[in-house]
Design a protein around this motif. Sequence first.
Motif, short mmCIF file in Angstrom:
data_model
loop_
_atom_site.label_atom_id
_atom_site.label_comp_id
_atom_site.label_asym_id
_atom_site.label_seq_id
_atom_site.Cartn_x
_atom_site.Cartn_y
_atom_site.Cartn_z
N THR A 1 3.05 64.53 -93.84
CA THR A 1 1.65 64.38 -94.24
C THR A 1 1.50 64.47 -95.76
OG1 THR A 1 0.95 65.33 -92.16
CG2 THR A 1 -0.66 65.32 -93.91
N LEU B 1 -3.85 60.90 -94.06
CA LEU B 1 -4.09 60.73 -92.63
C LEU B 1 -5.16 59.70 -92.32
CD1 LEU B 1 -3.98 64.51 -91.74
CD2 LEU B 1 -2.25 62.81 -91.17
N VAL C 1 -3.15 70.10 -85.70
CA VAL C 1 -2.71 70.42 -87.05
C VAL C 1 -1.83 71.66 -86.94
CG1 VAL C 1 -3.49 71.23 -89.31
CG2 VAL C 1 -4.75 69.42 -88.12
N ARG D 1 -5.77 69.06 -94.32
CA ARG D 1 -5.63 68.05 -93.27
C ARG D 1 -6.91 67.89 -92.46
NH1 ARG D 1 -1.36 70.06 -95.14
NH2 ARG D 1 0.68 69.05 -95.06
N LYS E 1 -6.90 64.73 -89.87
CA LYS E 1 -6.03 64.51 -88.71
C LYS E 1 -6.83 63.99 -87.52
CE LYS E 1 -2.05 65.16 -86.45
NZ LYS E 1 -0.89 64.32 -86.66
N GLU F 1 -6.83 60.26 -87.71
CA GLU F 1 -5.52 59.74 -87.27
C GLU F 1 -5.40 59.76 -85.74
OE1 GLU F 1 -1.02 60.57 -88.69
OE2 GLU F 1 -1.99 62.24 -87.64
#
Length: 158
Positions: free
Chosen positions: A3, A8, A125, A136, A144, A147
């Motif tokens: 990452t 992301l 995560v 993130r 995330k 994503e």
Amino acid sequence: MATALKNLNEYKKDTFGDISEKHFGIIVADWHHEITDVLCQGAIDTLLQHGAKKENIYRNTVPGSYELTLGAQFLAQQEEIDAVICIGVVIKGDTKHDDYINHAVAQGLTTVSLKYNKPVSFGLVTTNDMQQALDRAGGKHGNKGVEAAAAAIHMLSF
């Protein structure tokens, strides 16, 4: 790819099909809700951006990341649900507890996906500290949840 080397929020959109009639179940761990709520919103925004209808997105909450697997199974077994998006946070502590949770969730979600032949995306995560988790969840590494939603859309277009 790590990452730290990729944002992301960057994903290929050219393979996405029409999701306007698809139904999405989102399972969100309540543990670290200040982070999981942001991740979930990223997933919802991504689904809506790509044509999902708000009324076809169902959010459900479980106590923690360990419970994501059973929550995913509850949703995946429902015929009208086309894909499940799982959102959670596991932050490393003083023991190896995080290793056991992460492994159990990864194995469990894979099993649910294969059992019901539906996409079950991994929006978990897993970080060493709170700052990495925040990075993130809309921070310097993106979100995330975005994503995870993009992965579900991609798999529905497979």
